[in-house]
Design a protein around this motif. Structure first.
Motif, PDB file in Angstrom:
ATOM      1  N   ILE C  85       0.108 -12.283  13.050  1.00 60.90           N
ATOM      2  CA  ILE C  85      -0.067 -10.836  12.844  1.00 60.90           C
ATOM      3  C   ILE C  85       0.472 -10.430  11.480  1.00 60.90           C
ATOM      4  O   ILE C  85      -0.219  -9.809  10.667  1.00 60.90           O
ATOM      5  CB  ILE C  85       0.670 -10.035  13.951  1.00 60.90           C
ATOM      6  CG1 ILE C  85      -0.008 -10.246  15.292  1.00 60.90           C
ATOM      7  CG2 ILE C  85       0.703  -8.549  13.607  1.00 60.90           C
ATOM      8  CD1 ILE C  85       0.663  -9.519  16.439  1.00 60.90           C
ATOM      9  N   PHE C  88      -1.551 -11.926   8.623  1.00 64.70           N
ATOM     10  CA  PHE C  88      -2.869 -11.308   8.468  1.00 64.70           C
ATOM     11  C   PHE C  88      -2.767  -9.999   7.690  1.00 64.70           C
ATOM     12  O   PHE C  88      -3.457  -9.788   6.692  1.00 64.70           O
ATOM     13  CB  PHE C  88      -3.479 -11.063   9.857  1.00 64.70           C
ATOM     14  CG  PHE C  88      -4.779 -10.321   9.825  1.00 64.70           C
ATOM     15  CD1 PHE C  88      -5.953 -10.976   9.478  1.00 64.70           C
ATOM     16  CD2 PHE C  88      -4.831  -8.965  10.135  1.00 64.70           C
ATOM     17  CE1 PHE C  88      -7.156 -10.294   9.443  1.00 64.70           C
ATOM     18  CE2 PHE C  88      -6.031  -8.277  10.091  1.00 64.70           C
ATOM     19  CZ  PHE C  88      -7.199  -8.944   9.748  1.00 64.70           C
ATOM     20  N   PHE C  89      -1.847  -9.116   8.103  1.00 63.60           N
ATOM     21  CA  PHE C  89      -1.777  -7.816   7.435  1.00 63.60           C
ATOM     22  C   PHE C  89      -1.220  -7.929   6.027  1.00 63.60           C
ATOM     23  O   PHE C  89      -1.685  -7.254   5.113  1.00 63.60           O
ATOM     24  CB  PHE C  89      -0.956  -6.836   8.280  1.00 63.60           C
ATOM     25  CG  PHE C  89      -1.673  -6.424   9.515  1.00 63.60           C
ATOM     26  CD1 PHE C  89      -2.814  -5.634   9.436  1.00 63.60           C
ATOM     27  CD2 PHE C  89      -1.262  -6.862  10.756  1.00 63.60           C
ATOM     28  CE1 PHE C  89      -3.505  -5.277  10.573  1.00 63.60           C
ATOM     29  CE2 PHE C  89      -1.948  -6.501  11.907  1.00 63.60           C
ATOM     30  CZ  PHE C  89      -3.072  -5.709  11.810  1.00 63.60           C
ATOM     31  N   ILE C  92      -4.078  -8.966   3.889  1.00 60.21           N
ATOM     32  CA  ILE C  92      -5.020  -7.888   3.599  1.00 60.21           C
ATOM     33  C   ILE C  92      -4.461  -6.991   2.492  1.00 60.21           C
ATOM     34  O   ILE C  92      -5.117  -6.726   1.488  1.00 60.21           O
ATOM     35  CB  ILE C  92      -5.275  -7.018   4.864  1.00 60.21           C
ATOM     36  CG1 ILE C  92      -5.877  -7.842   5.980  1.00 60.21           C
ATOM     37  CG2 ILE C  92      -6.132  -5.802   4.523  1.00 60.21           C
ATOM     38  CD1 ILE C  92      -7.364  -8.021   5.922  1.00 60.21           C
ATOM     39  N   VAL C  93      -3.214  -6.549   2.664  1.00 55.63           N
ATOM     40  CA  VAL C  93      -2.618  -5.639   1.689  1.00 55.63           C
ATOM     41  C   VAL C  93      -2.562  -6.308   0.319  1.00 55.63           C
ATOM     42  O   VAL C  93      -3.001  -5.747  -0.698  1.00 55.63           O
ATOM     43  CB  VAL C  93      -1.198  -5.210   2.131  1.00 55.63           C
ATOM     44  CG1 VAL C  93      -0.527  -4.384   1.053  1.00 55.63           C
ATOM     45  CG2 VAL C  93      -1.268  -4.434   3.431  1.00 55.63           C
ATOM     46  N   VAL C  96      -6.265  -6.964  -1.185  1.00 56.61           N
ATOM     47  CA  VAL C  96      -6.984  -5.771  -1.633  1.00 56.61           C
ATOM     48  C   VAL C  96      -6.348  -5.210  -2.902  1.00 56.61           C
ATOM     49  O   VAL C  96      -7.002  -5.066  -3.938  1.00 56.61           O
ATOM     50  CB  VAL C  96      -6.999  -4.696  -0.507  1.00 56.61           C
ATOM     51  CG1 VAL C  96      -7.528  -3.387  -1.047  1.00 56.61           C
ATOM     52  CG2 VAL C  96      -7.837  -5.179   0.662  1.00 56.61           C
ATOM     53  N   LEU C  97      -5.046  -4.947  -2.844  1.00 57.57           N
ATOM     54  CA  LEU C  97      -4.383  -4.369  -4.017  1.00 57.57           C
ATOM     55  C   LEU C  97      -4.400  -5.336  -5.192  1.00 57.57           C
ATOM     56  O   LEU C  97      -4.637  -4.940  -6.341  1.00 57.57           O
ATOM     57  CB  LEU C  97      -2.942  -3.986  -3.679  1.00 57.57           C
ATOM     58  CG  LEU C  97      -2.759  -2.828  -2.700  1.00 57.57           C
ATOM     59  CD1 LEU C  97      -1.295  -2.617  -2.373  1.00 57.57           C
ATOM     60  CD2 LEU C  97      -3.347  -1.549  -3.296  1.00 57.57           C
ATOM     61  N   PHE C 148       7.533  -4.246  12.190  1.00 54.19           N
ATOM     62  CA  PHE C 148       6.401  -4.994  11.641  1.00 54.19           C
ATOM     63  C   PHE C 148       5.965  -4.463  10.272  1.00 54.19           C
ATOM     64  O   PHE C 148       5.783  -5.257   9.353  1.00 54.19           O
ATOM     65  CB  PHE C 148       5.230  -4.993  12.627  1.00 54.19           C
ATOM     66  CG  PHE C 148       5.414  -5.992  13.729  1.00 54.19           C
ATOM     67  CD1 PHE C 148       5.127  -7.331  13.515  1.00 54.19           C
ATOM     68  CD2 PHE C 148       5.886  -5.615  14.959  1.00 54.19           C
ATOM     69  CE1 PHE C 148       5.307  -8.270  14.519  1.00 54.19           C
ATOM     70  CE2 PHE C 148       6.076  -6.552  15.976  1.00 54.19           C
ATOM     71  CZ  PHE C 148       5.785  -7.875  15.757  1.00 54.19           C
ATOM     72  N   PRO C 149       5.816  -3.133  10.109  1.00 55.06           N
ATOM     73  CA  PRO C 149       5.395  -2.666   8.780  1.00 55.06           C
ATOM     74  C   PRO C 149       6.356  -3.129   7.681  1.00 55.06           C
ATOM     75  O   PRO C 149       5.916  -3.496   6.588  1.00 55.06           O
ATOM     76  CB  PRO C 149       5.404  -1.142   8.914  1.00 55.06           C
ATOM     77  CG  PRO C 149       5.201  -0.894  10.360  1.00 55.06           C
ATOM     78  CD  PRO C 149       5.867  -2.027  11.076  1.00 55.06           C
ATOM     79  N   ILE C 153       5.000  -5.240   4.480  1.00 52.82           N
ATOM     80  CA  ILE C 153       5.173  -4.780   3.097  1.00 52.82           C
ATOM     81  C   ILE C 153       5.915  -5.837   2.283  1.00 52.82           C
ATOM     82  O   ILE C 153       5.505  -6.194   1.173  1.00 52.82           O
ATOM     83  CB  ILE C 153       5.952  -3.441   3.078  1.00 52.82           C
ATOM     84  CG1 ILE C 153       5.103  -2.333   3.697  1.00 52.82           C
ATOM     85  CG2 ILE C 153       6.363  -3.070   1.674  1.00 52.82           C
ATOM     86  CD1 ILE C 153       5.854  -1.044   3.935  1.00 52.82           C
ATOM     87  N   ALA C 156       3.687  -8.831   1.721  1.00 50.41           N
ATOM     88  CA  ALA C 156       2.584  -8.513   0.812  1.00 50.41           C
ATOM     89  C   ALA C 156       3.071  -8.545  -0.632  1.00 50.41           C
ATOM     90  O   ALA C 156       2.401  -9.074  -1.518  1.00 50.41           O
ATOM     91  CB  ALA C 156       1.994  -7.151   1.150  1.00 50.41           C
ATOM     92  N   ALA C 157       4.279  -8.009  -0.861  1.00 51.73           N
ATOM     93  CA  ALA C 157       4.818  -8.013  -2.223  1.00 51.73           C
ATOM     94  C   ALA C 157       4.973  -9.440  -2.738  1.00 51.73           C
ATOM     95  O   ALA C 157       4.737  -9.721  -3.915  1.00 51.73           O
ATOM     96  CB  ALA C 157       6.164  -7.284  -2.262  1.00 51.73           C
ATOM     97  N   LEU C 210      -5.718 -16.868   0.712  1.00 53.97           N
ATOM     98  CA  LEU C 210      -5.117 -18.005   1.415  1.00 53.97           C
ATOM     99  C   LEU C 210      -3.680 -18.238   0.946  1.00 53.97           C
ATOM    100  O   LEU C 210      -2.778 -18.465   1.752  1.00 53.97           O
ATOM    101  CB  LEU C 210      -5.931 -19.272   1.144  1.00 53.97           C
ATOM    102  CG  LEU C 210      -7.042 -19.595   2.122  1.00 53.97           C
ATOM    103  CD1 LEU C 210      -7.727 -20.886   1.728  1.00 53.97           C
ATOM    104  CD2 LEU C 210      -6.469 -19.720   3.523  1.00 53.97           C
ATOM    105  N   VAL C 214      -0.432 -18.087   3.278  1.00 54.66           N
ATOM    106  CA  VAL C 214       0.519 -19.192   3.413  1.00 54.66           C
ATOM    107  C   VAL C 214       1.917 -18.749   3.007  1.00 54.66           C
ATOM    108  O   VAL C 214       2.912 -19.114   3.641  1.00 54.66           O
ATOM    109  CB  VAL C 214       0.057 -20.404   2.580  1.00 54.66           C
ATOM    110  CG1 VAL C 214       1.141 -21.450   2.505  1.00 54.66           C
ATOM    111  CG2 VAL C 214      -1.197 -20.980   3.180  1.00 54.66           C
TER     112      VAL C 214
END
Lengths: 352, 421, 282
Positions: C85, C88-89, C92-93, C96-97, C148-149, C153, C156-157, C210, C214
């Protein structure tokens, strides 16, 4: 998938993942290993079955640091914690725990009111309700030990007669007491000596003599492993862990009860948890006669008189209460006062 | 490039004012579009990454805890000259504050902060607070000073009060000084720390371990990259799997493997004992040796990949020419081949060095007490001793070191030239 | 062998063989630790070592019990679920960014390009422990610790630099006049991006994604500082297992993770080939 639908989809999924937690979910934290398994069997699982509430059962390696980090950052992750009484006074006096009212505790199975049923030590601190009587002992592996069987705490520090690595838990508690006793301090004077600068220097000097032969572990469950896989020939351990390794796994281990440090574990509630009521409900359940007497599985004594009556006579001799005359009682008040400064000294000593 | 052309257009192609204005507007528009594309990420990284780093830097000098705990005592303490026992009203104020803290159960925090300034103080604060907890308010207000000194005569010592004053500052350089094994004495001059000096030594050790790992990855990676680069493409592609698979395998998996290999009854010891090299198992686990071996393994691909891509681009005819012209292999290698691999070498070496300086997981799991690096002590102060300010100061120094290295890397290699896979 | 030119001396040949031997030894050093855990994970005993029975290939010395142990342990199941989970998010973040930003960075008109690139790539270089400490202090203020958020975040960074690097690499072979053509034909920047640019740089975007996945999937330091008991992930679970209770369940998980990385490797290789083909066509 277009960009937009991907975004919407992920927002929705994220909302699901992060959404409001199911109302009745409790996080209970204890020491794992054989002890954790016994608690799961006699306290956690029956509680889940009886109430339908969800319990997340986590391991930690003791001490107050993690609780403190949560309280100070105002970010409470744990609800109920199993704490050693040697740390309890400090945690309670530093405002890390909720006070647990005594009148909510149910009477024993034989009808004795809770306040009479519990041994006084088990309710001595307002922040905790006793779960077990246990002891910190050291054990050796009969297959790897050289120089005959060790029998006293001085032998633990005698690397000439008994060569090989010794494993200790990585904190000052108990280690400093043992160092002083091994250095000739009378057991009942240990804490008086340790509260002086000279006494502390003496304890560290004694530890220095074996520093190169020491292996440090963080969690009690590592102790039998170190003894088993050859990482050490003698290990400090909670008595139940070695008992389990001998009884259940047939390991060639032997316990030394000399100068054992006798202590209790309690259930306590982390200050500021949003699940306080649920936490109290769990403690009421878990400190009843039946669940408490289940702790004899790992040779820990129950904290209720009504539970003591249910102990299998075959186990009695393995319980810490049978060896109390050979040991000292862990002094939670001493460690509340000196835990901070000795902790700092200990860590600097380790890094030197 | 574009703005240079606009600023000084060649006379022959001078644009009309209108055309120049249009071009300028067009350029501004394109710049805005380009920047607009980057902006969302900048905002995100600003929140998710740079704001946390800034908070950490701030935390290393900012500690309002004591001011919040005993504001009144700190105010009256300002009148104290700094010598001898402070006036009774200062002691009284402390006694009143201590009782309040004991009832609020926050005396532990004050004890902790004071203990950092003057080791051994925490027990004094906590035992005094426990005794004063039961004192009458009225008695405290009139006779607080006596009660405080009765509880423990150490409260008369000026050294203690200097510490109270020192830790009572909201902004302080104490943590940076501690991180550098320094301290300020009563007169305010900076000198070496009296109690344990450990951090400078730990930084040196971290740099040393990182250097050893960099050299090892270089010694292992250079011949390997050379052979791969000079092998036929098919063979090289297949052999590259041996480099890429570890690279893509989880760090924890690789650390787990090293635990299985190095532990006392582990694979390496079993092999050594069965072929009779040693009769006793060697102590490899929980040592600096374990940290170095496991990290060399984990970081080797970061050395091999840039070296390989540079070596692949070197025309073998240079070496062939040098050799066929009668040069011996070693001088030919040193004068001709080696200089051409320097870009890959410096990229790999800097990357490995930068990563290993800040490594945490592997030393934490296999390093024991010996093999701990600076990251581990930062984690220790974050999670075990709860000395977040010191952790932040140690982290800020580490960050400074890394920024320096990153700057060198950017100069030599260019940050945007990082190659992956 | 006849592959050597005539001017090679015997010492030179020995040198070449020594070099190849060294290279082979290094390859062995690289791959051995990965391979050694696979048979160990089928140990029927609760140890991290090869038993006598395993060495003499007795069938009874091998078992799947540690794989069953994963399935029977709700903590592992939760960890596996959470890892996917969060991964995955975060992917995405970051993707996209990162992709949009990479397009901006690749523009010749981008102001302060060098500085901004260096800033955006810095999460890759700053030690995780520093990031973790900073995030712990800062995210606490927004109640993001233990959620989770918060982890999404944070991860993603960490993943963004990888997306930027891979997408920028693909864009370097991209003909910008196509983009300008799209704009001049009246399509808006977003439309042009979706219809013209994205299909061409897709391999770079996917491999960047990917990498981001990872990165999140492997990450443990931030999880140690930011996750609550609800957010335990596979690496977190392995870390505490290795610290506290070593048993071969960890080896079984490790073996499964090796299989995951083999899949990643294959996917990346396929993407690389496809990207080369695409560029060849363009």
């Amino acid at each position: 998938m277009t960009l937009r639908s991907a975004l919407i989809g992920s927002a929705a999924l994220l909302a699901m993942a992060a959404g409001p937690v199911v109302a009745q979910e409790l996080t209970a934290v204890s020491f794992g290993g054989a002890y954790g398994a016994a608690q799961k069997k006699h306290m956690i699982d029956p509680y889940i079955e009886a109430t339908g509430n969800k319990v997340l059962f986590e391991d930690y390696s003791g001490g107050i640091a993690e609780i403190k980090a949560q309280v100070e950052a105002n970010n409470i992750q744990w609800d109920v914690v199993d704490i050693e009484v040697i740390d309890l006074e400090r945690a309670c006096s530093e405002g890390l725990l909720e006070v647990i009212p005594r009148d909510i505790l149910p009477p024993g199975d034989d009808g004795t009111p809770a306040e009479e049923d519990f041994f006084p030590e088990a309710l001595a601190n307002e922040c905790g309700v006793g779960v077990i009587f246990w002891a910190i002992i050291y054990a050796y592996n009969t297959e790897t030990i050289g120089g005959g069987p060790p029998s006293t705490i001085a032998d633990f520090f005698d690397t000439e007669t008994f060569p090989g690595k010794r494993a200790l838990r990585k904190r000052p508690q108990v280690n400093l007491e043992w160092a002083l006793i091994a250095d000739g301090v009378a057991p009942d004077e240990v804490y008086d000596v340790l509260s002086t600068d000279e006494g502390q220097a003496r304890a560290f000097a004694k530890l220095d003599t074996v520093k190169d032969d020491l292996v440090w572990f963080d969690s009690w469950s590592q102790a039998p492993q170190l003894l088993n896989d050859g990482g050490a020939v003698m290990v400090q351990s909670a008595n139940g862990r070695i008992f389990g390794a001998i009884k259940d796994d047939g390991r060639p281990f032997e316990m030394v009860w000399d100068s054992n440090v006798f202590d209790l574990d309690v259930w306590a509630i982390v200050k500021g948890t949003p699940n306080k009521d649920l936490a109290l409900d769990f403690i009421k359940f878990a400190t009843n006669t039946k669940p408490l007497s289940g702790m004899q599985d790992v040779a820990y004594g129950p904290t209720r008189r009504s539970g003591a009556a249910l102990v299998d006579p075959a186990v009695t001799n393995d319980l810490p209460t049978a060896h109390i005359d050979k040991g000292i009682k862990a002094d939670g008040i001493f460690w509340a006062d000196f835990g901070e400064s000795l902790g700092e000294k200990f860590n600097e000593w380790l890094l030197q | 490039m574009a703005d240079i052309a606009l600023a000084a257009p060649p006379a022959a192609t001078r644009l009309t004012r209108e055309e120049a204005g249009f071009a300028r507007r067009e350029l501004t528009r394109r710049r805005l579009v380009a920047f607009g594309l980057v902006a969302p990420l900048l905002i995100f990284i600003g929140f998710a990454f740079f704001a946390p780093i800034t908070t950490m830097l701030h935390r290393s000098v900012y500690n309002p805890t004591v001011v919040e705990l005993i504001p009144d005592t700190l105010t009256v303490l300002e009148a104290w000259s700094g010598e001898g026992t402070p006036a009774p009203e200062i002691l009284t104020s402390m006694a009143v504050d201590l009782k309040r803290l004991a009832n609020e159960r926050t005396s532990g925090k004050l004890a902790e902060e004071l203990n950092r300034g003057l080791p051994g103080t925490s027990s004094l604060v906590k035992s005094t607070a426990r005794k004063l907890r039961r004192a009458e308010d009225a008695a405290l207000a009139t006779d607080g000073a006596t009660l405080l000194l009765d509880a423990n005569p150490k409260w008369a010592e000026p050294e203690l009060w200097q510490t109270v004053r020192k830790v009572g500052r909201t902004y302080t350089d104490t943590y940076f000084l501690t991180a550098l094994d320094l301290e300020r004495d009563a007169a305010g001059s900076i000198g070496a720390r009296q109690s344990a000096r450990i951090y400078v030594q730990l930084y040196t050790k971290t740099l040393r371990i990182a250097l050893v790992i960099t050299v090892l990855t270089l010694l292992l990676g250079y011949p390997l990259s050379y052979c791969l680069a000079n092998a036929p493409a098919r063979t090289a592609n297949i052999l590259m799997v041996f480099v890429l698979l570890p690279f893509w395998t989880s760090l924890l998996v690789r650390t787990t493997s090293w635990i299985a290999l190095l532990q006392t009854n582990g694979v390496v010891n079993s092999v050594l004992m069965s072929i009779g090299i040693t009769s006793e198992p060697l102590e490899m686990m929980f040592t600096e040796f374990a940290t170095i071996v496991a990290m060399t393994h984990i970081l080797l691909p970061f050395m091999v990949l840039p070296l390989y891509s540079v070596m692949r681009g070197i025309d073998p005819s240079y070496m062939r020419a040098a050799l066929s012209l009668g040069s011996s292999p070693i001088p030919a290698f040193i004068r001709v081949y080696f200089p051409m691999t320097l870009p890959g070498l410096s990229a790999g070496a800097l990357l490995v060095f930068i990563i290993s300086v800040g490594y945490y997981i592997t030393p934490a799991l296999v390093g024991g007490t010996d093999g701990q690096m600076i990251s581990n002590i930062i984690a220790f102060h974050m999670q075990q001793s709860n000395n977040w300010e010191l952790a932040a100061a140690l982290g800020s120094l580490l960050l400074l070191l890394i920024i320096g290295l990153y700057w060198v890397y950017d100069r030599l290699v260019g940050a945007d030239n990082i190659k992956l896979g | 062998m006849s592959e050597f030119p005539a001017y090679f001396t015997i010492w030179h040949k020995i040198g070449i063989y020594a070099l190849r031997f060294t290279a082979a030894a290094v390859l062995f050093f690289l791959i051995l630790p990965i391979l050694v855990i696979i048979p160990l994970s089928f140990n029927s005993q609760p140890y991290f070592t090869f038993t006598e029975g395993m060495l003499s290939f007795e069938a009874s010395a091998y078992s799947l019990r540690w794989y069953h142990a994963i399935l029977e342990n709700p903590n592992w199941i939760l960890a596996i679920k959470n890892s996917f989970i969060i991964g995955f998010f975060a992917t995405i973040v970051a993707t996209v960014l990162g992709t949009i930003a990479a397009v901006g960075l690749a523009s010749p008109d981008m102001p302060m390009k060098r500085v901004i690139t260096a800033l955006l790539l810095s999460p890759m270089i700053v030690p995780l422990i520093i990031i973790a400490a900073g995030m712990f202090f800062f995210y606490t203020r927004f109640n993001l610790v233990g959620t989770f958020p918060g982890l999404v975040i944070a991860h993603a960074a960490l993943g963004v630099p990888f997306v930027i690097v891979t997408v920028t690499a693909t864009l370097s072979g991209f003909d910008r006049s196509l983009y300008n053509a799209g704009l001049s034909l009246g399509a808006g920047p977003l439309r042009t991006f979706m219809d013209v640019v994205l299909p061409l740089i897709r391999p770079g975007v996917i491999s960047g994604g990917l990498f981001a996945f990872v990165t999140s999937f492997d990450e443990v330091v931030l999880v140690l500082f930011l996750a609550g008991p609800d957010q335990r992930t596979i690496p977190r679970q392995m870390f505490s297992g290795l610290r506290e209770q070593i048993n071969p369940t960890i080896l079984a998980v490790a073996t499964l993770l090796v299989i995951v990385s083999v899949c990643m490797l294959v996917t990346l290789e396929l993407l690389r080939r496809r990207s080369e083909r695409l560029r060849g066509v363009a």
